[in-house]
Write a protein that holds these residues in place. Structure first.
Motif, PDB file in Angstrom:
ATOM      1  N   GLU A  98       0.838  -1.208   0.000  1.00  0.00           N
ATOM      2  CA  GLU A  98       0.000   0.000   0.000  1.00  0.00           C
ATOM      3  C   GLU A  98       0.872   1.257   0.000  1.00  0.00           C
ATOM      4  O   GLU A  98       0.494   2.284  -0.581  1.00  0.00           O
ATOM      5  CB  GLU A  98      -0.963  -0.038   1.205  1.00  0.00           C
ATOM      6  CG  GLU A  98      -2.053  -1.088   0.994  1.00  0.00           C
ATOM      7  CD  GLU A  98      -2.564  -1.773   2.246  1.00  0.00           C
ATOM      8  OE1 GLU A  98      -2.374  -1.262   3.362  1.00  0.00           O
ATOM      9  OE2 GLU A  98      -3.173  -2.860   2.101  1.00  0.00           O
ATOM     10  N   GLU A 167       4.004 -10.790   0.459  1.00  0.00           N
ATOM     11  CA  GLU A 167       2.569 -10.508   0.413  1.00  0.00           C
ATOM     12  C   GLU A 167       2.146 -10.312  -1.039  1.00  0.00           C
ATOM     13  O   GLU A 167       2.315  -9.211  -1.589  1.00  0.00           O
ATOM     14  CB  GLU A 167       2.258  -9.235   1.211  1.00  0.00           C
ATOM     15  CG  GLU A 167       2.646  -9.336   2.669  1.00  0.00           C
ATOM     16  CD  GLU A 167       1.862  -8.343   3.519  1.00  0.00           C
ATOM     17  OE1 GLU A 167       1.199  -8.796   4.456  1.00  0.00           O
ATOM     18  OE2 GLU A 167       1.900  -7.132   3.227  1.00  0.00           O
ATOM     19  N   ILE A 172      -4.041  -9.479  -0.715  1.00  0.00           N
ATOM     20  CA  ILE A 172      -4.175  -8.596   0.446  1.00  0.00           C
ATOM     21  C   ILE A 172      -5.591  -8.048   0.540  1.00  0.00           C
ATOM     22  O   ILE A 172      -6.054  -7.364  -0.379  1.00  0.00           O
ATOM     23  CB  ILE A 172      -3.159  -7.436   0.381  1.00  0.00           C
ATOM     24  CG1 ILE A 172      -1.732  -7.987   0.476  1.00  0.00           C
ATOM     25  CG2 ILE A 172      -3.412  -6.423   1.494  1.00  0.00           C
ATOM     26  CD1 ILE A 172      -0.650  -6.941   0.334  1.00  0.00           C
ATOM     27  N   GLY A 173      -6.252  -8.379   1.627  1.00  0.00           N
ATOM     28  CA  GLY A 173      -7.587  -7.837   1.892  1.00  0.00           C
ATOM     29  C   GLY A 173      -8.647  -8.304   0.904  1.00  0.00           C
ATOM     30  O   GLY A 173      -9.743  -7.754   0.858  1.00  0.00           O
ATOM     31  N   LEU A 232       2.289 -12.066   8.276  1.00  0.00           N
ATOM     32  CA  LEU A 232       1.968 -10.658   8.498  1.00  0.00           C
ATOM     33  C   LEU A 232       0.472 -10.533   8.244  1.00  0.00           C
ATOM     34  O   LEU A 232      -0.011 -10.821   7.143  1.00  0.00           O
ATOM     35  CB  LEU A 232       2.778  -9.757   7.556  1.00  0.00           C
ATOM     36  CG  LEU A 232       2.545  -8.247   7.700  1.00  0.00           C
ATOM     37  CD1 LEU A 232       2.839  -7.751   9.115  1.00  0.00           C
ATOM     38  CD2 LEU A 232       3.439  -7.468   6.717  1.00  0.00           C
ATOM     39  N   GLY A 234      -3.247  -8.671   8.351  1.00  0.00           N
ATOM     40  CA  GLY A 234      -3.996  -7.415   8.308  1.00  0.00           C
ATOM     41  C   GLY A 234      -5.328  -7.563   9.015  1.00  0.00           C
ATOM     42  O   GLY A 234      -5.421  -7.504  10.240  1.00  0.00           O
TER      43      GLY A 234
HETATM   44  P1  PGA Z   1      -4.785  -8.897   5.035  1.00  0.00           P
HETATM   45  O1  PGA Z   1      -3.570  -7.849   4.970  1.00  0.00           O
HETATM   46  O2  PGA Z   1      -4.402  -9.956   6.044  1.00  0.00           O
HETATM   47  O3  PGA Z   1      -5.973  -8.097   5.461  1.00  0.00           O
HETATM   48  O4  PGA Z   1      -4.932  -9.469   3.666  1.00  0.00           O
HETATM   49  C1  PGA Z   1      -2.238  -8.272   5.047  1.00  0.00           C
HETATM   50  C2  PGA Z   1      -1.319  -7.077   4.965  1.00  0.00           C
HETATM   51  O5  PGA Z   1      -1.585  -6.178   4.150  1.00  0.00           O
HETATM   52  O6  PGA Z   1      -0.307  -6.979   5.680  1.00  0.00           O
END
Ligand code: PGA
Length: 250
Positions: A98, A167, A172-173, A232, A234
């Motif tokens: 991000e 990642e 992600i998300g 890691l 989120g």
């Molecule tokens: P997420 O994010 O677990 O919500 O997919 C991970 C991150 O961006 O570190």
């Protein structure tokens, strides 16, 4: 021997009050438990000092989500590595996708940030990962290799202090996790890239975390892979019970 690490990335979530409450819950849930990993929560800058006050450092370590590439001075709105360190934090996420995508952070800046984090005694959690198009057109191994190579100006000793987080941006998300096989293949690739530059010992000792829609349900399969050394997290780190579920998968 490398360590397992489960790190939460709160992103731009929680007010100060909510963040302190969440930190309190995580700390309480971990009391009296034996866990097989280091636990870190990476929180907004505004929360660092207050969250530090409620965490027991032997249970949960504290990290920031970013720091400046400049040491100090006339950079309005920026937060330096020394400032992060002075709050009691021990870790800092650098190069999150991000930050790369929305704030245009490039390899040169990320190297400068990493050097300042290390100079201030912080452990960087350095993020790498390809976007969907790169996964689909098959360039993902090269893309991630370039992102890791951005740090190759570091000495072996300094590189040895870094945690890598793989990642895949498309995971992600999105609720779309990489398969355990995809994660393992990429982690082994990253370890080989490190080995080619710094040798086997540094490569074997580097913790490589997986991130991207990691949940208590899929964490056991991901973490069972030999080159996946934790996660890691989120979204699932914003709820103490689900964060604990992932920690227990380690
Ligand atoms: P997420 O994010 O677990 O919500 O997919 C991970 C991150 O961006 O570190």
């Amino acid at each position: 021997m490398r360590k397992n690490v489960v790190a939460g990335n709160w992103k731009m979530n929680t007010t100060l009050e909510e963040g302190v409450e969440l930190a309190n819950q995580i700390n309480s849930l971990l009391k009296g438990k034996t866990v097989n990993c280091d636990v870190v929560v990476c929180v907004p800058f505004t929360h660092l000092t207050s969250v530090n006050a409620v965490l027991e450092s032997e249970l949960v370590k504290l990290g920031a989500e970013n720091c400046s590439e400049h040491e100090k001075g006339a950079y309005t709105g920026e937060v330096s590595a020394a400032m992060v360190k002075s709050t009691g934090a021990t870790h800092v996420i650098l190069g999150h996708s991000e930050r790369r995508q929305y704030f245009g952070e490039n390899n040169e800046q990320l190297l400068a940030k990493t050097k300042l984090a290390l100079a201030n005694g912080l452990t960087p959690i350095f993020c790498v990962g390809e976007v969907l198009e790169e996964r689909e057109n098959g360039t993902y191994n090269d893309v991630v290799k370039c992102q890791v190579e951005a740090l190759f100006d570091l000495s072996a000793e300094d590189f040895g202090k870094i945690i890598i987080a793989y990642e895949p941006v498309w995971a992600i998300g999105t609720g779309k996790t990489a398969t355990a096989e995809q994660a393992q293949d990429m982690h082994a690739h990253i370890r080989k890239v490190i080995e080619d530059k710094y040798g086997k010992e540094v490569a074997e000792d580097t913790s490589i975390l997986y991130g991207g829609s990691c949940k208590p349900g899929n964490a056991p399969e991901l973490f069972a892979k030999p080159d996946v050394d934790g996660g890691l997290i989120g979204g699932a780190a914003l709820e103490a019970e689900s964060f604990l579920g992932i920690i227990e998968a380690c």
